[in-house]
Design an enzyme around this catalytic site. Structure first.
Site, PDB file in Angstrom:
ATOM      1  CB  SER A  37      -1.617  -3.889   1.630  1.00 18.99           C
ATOM      2  OG  SER A  37      -2.612  -4.358   0.993  1.00 18.99           O
ATOM      3  CG  ASP A 327      -1.354  -0.906  -6.142  1.00 24.77           C
ATOM      4  OD1 ASP A 327      -2.246  -1.155  -5.741  1.00 24.77           O
ATOM      5  OD2 ASP A 327      -0.189  -1.343  -5.243  1.00 24.77           O
ATOM      6  CG  HIS A 330      -3.098  -1.545  -2.571  1.00 23.53           C
ATOM      7  ND1 HIS A 330      -2.372  -2.403  -3.277  1.00 23.53           N
ATOM      8  CD2 HIS A 330      -3.384  -2.321  -1.459  1.00 23.53           C
ATOM      9  CE1 HIS A 330      -1.733  -3.423  -2.587  1.00 23.53           C
ATOM     10  NE2 HIS A 330      -2.655  -3.291  -1.417  1.00 23.53           N
TER      11      HIS A 330
END
Ligand SMILES: *[C@@H]1O[C@H](CO)[C@@H](O)[C@H](O)[C@H]1NC(C)=O
Ligand SMILES: *[C@@H]1O[C@H](CO)[C@@H](O)[C@H](O)[C@H]1NC(C)=O
Ligand SMILES: *[C@@H]1O[C@H](CO)[C@@H](O)[C@H](O)[C@H]1NC(C)=O
Ligand SMILES: *[C@@H]1O[C@H](CO)[C@@H](O)[C@H](O)[C@H]1NC(C)=O
Length: 352
Positions: A37, A327, A330
């Site tokens: 991610s 978040d 990240h």
């Protein structure tokens, strides 16, 4: 100088400038991305998984507020790297059916949020395992050959920069959560196991033509908001044990980089140190203009990510630029930009 001479002179200066721009731009003709991610630009939108972020408020600061599947409020580190290399502002996701090989010829992302070096890690959230990212790359390579012709495609593949960014999930989603790997490996053995997979992977892309590679190290995993909270919900210091694991793993990765540079003829592989960049940003937050580095911007910032971070999440911050994290796991676009600038200045400039 007569007007005629002057205009001839002007023309030749313009041609020279144009030529040097083209020459610079073609130094790295494409950015090819593998990983999780930290660099997934939207592949998970096209597979069955809960590791998704193609809804608001994700992407709210990305040109008009479009949630693309990037795990951030805006662009990722690799998007900034692409731009710095003179390539497009966004690296397109390989599984996006709207993108053509013409667009992928200057950059393509095979990454999948939630994946790791270990097959068992990608199984946790049913995302794309690293071996499958390699299969997609092979498919891409054939398409590129049809599109550019054999010789030109070989040149693109050998001049392209290959970025690999993964490994965090192997620890935080797998080793430290599930019983199987710890029953087989000590942490140190598990690190060696992962580094072995990284080595195999680099050897595979080398055989397929890769010559310029950046192997990204782990971030200080214990400073991610999610991990801070788990360890001490009140004080929220960085979890030292996780940082030490990341540090040790990175030393092994750097040894691998040295090794491969010596053993694979014609390769130039560099180690991308995001650990120090992130740690500095978190420790010296005020010098970066970050007002909050302990929690993410989205929701309470303590645990929200993926579907938990959504339009109904209460307390989402209004200015993500003041936060290091978007978040609970990240970085914000701003921190991604800082990471990319530093990587360009300290490491990736060798490819310019
Ligand atoms: C793909 O293109 C179609 C038609 O133009 C559009 O409706 C759709 O939103 C696009 N999808 C993505 C992921 O860009
Ligand atoms: C991961 O799975 C693939 C596909 O089944 C297999 O080829 C590969 O050997 C596995 N990797 C490891 C390290 O077990
Ligand atoms: C923070 O900044 C100071 C002064 O620039 C520097 O000495 C120190 O190493 C930095 N801290 C971290 C964690 O990088
Ligand atoms: C990178 O280098 C450029 C040009 O020297 C400089 O302006 C910029 O501040 C540097 N960025 C970082 C993050 O070190």
């Amino acid at each position: 100088m007569s007007l005629e001479h002057y205009s001839q002179w002007l023309l030749s200066v313009q041609l020279l400038l144009l030529y040097s721009m083209v020459a610079t731009a073609s130094k790295v003709p494409a950015l090819i991305v593998f990983g999780d991610s930290s660099v997934d630009s939207g592949n998970n939108n096209y597979i069955q998984t809960v590791a998704r972020s193609n809804f608001r408020p994700y992407g709210r600061d990305l040109g008009g507020g479009s949630p693309t599947g990037r795990f951030s409020n805006g662009r990722l580190t690799t998007d900034f790297l692409s731009e710095a290399l003179g390539l497009p502002r966004l690296v397109p996701a390989y599984l996006n059916p709207n993108m053509s090989i013409a667009e992928f010829a200057s950059g393509v992302c095979f990454a999948s949020a939630g994946t790791g070096y270990d097959n068992a890690t990608s199984d946790v959230l049913s995302v794309i395992p690293l071996w499958k990212e390699l299969e997609y790359f092979k498919e891409y390579r054939e398409k590129l050959k049809s599109f550019q012709g054999e010789a030109k495609a070989q040149e693109t593949l050998s001049e392209a920069l290959y970025v690999m960014s993964l490994g965090t999930n192997d620890f935080v989603e797998n080793y430290y959560v599930l019983p199987h790997r710890p029953s087989q490996f000590t942490v140190a053995e598990y690190e060696d196991f992962l580094v072995g997979i990284a080595e195999e992977f680099v050897r595979s892309i080398y055989k397929l033509g890769a010559r310029k590679v950046e192997l990204t190290g782990l971030p200080p995993m214990g400073c991610l908001p999610l991990e801070r909270v788990k360890i001490n919900p009140i004080l929220r210091g960085c979890y030292e044990e996780y940082n030490k694991v990341a540090w040790d793993f990175n030393i092994k990765l750097q040894k691998l980089v040295d090794n491969l540079n010596q053993n694979l003829a014609g390769i130039r592989i560099v180690y991308g140190d995001v650990y120090d960049i992130l740690f500095d940003a978190v420790q010296n937050s005020s010098s970066y203009g970050f007002e909050n580095v302990m929690v993410g911007c989205c929701g309470t910032g303590l645990f929200e990510m993926s579907y938990m971070c959504n339009r109904r999440s209460p307390f989402t911050c209004s200015d993500a630029n003041k936060y290091a994290f978007w978040d609970s796991m990240h970085p914000t676009e701003r921190l991604n930009n800082i990471i990319a600038d530093k990587l360009m200045n300290t490491t990736l400039h060798v490819f310019l």
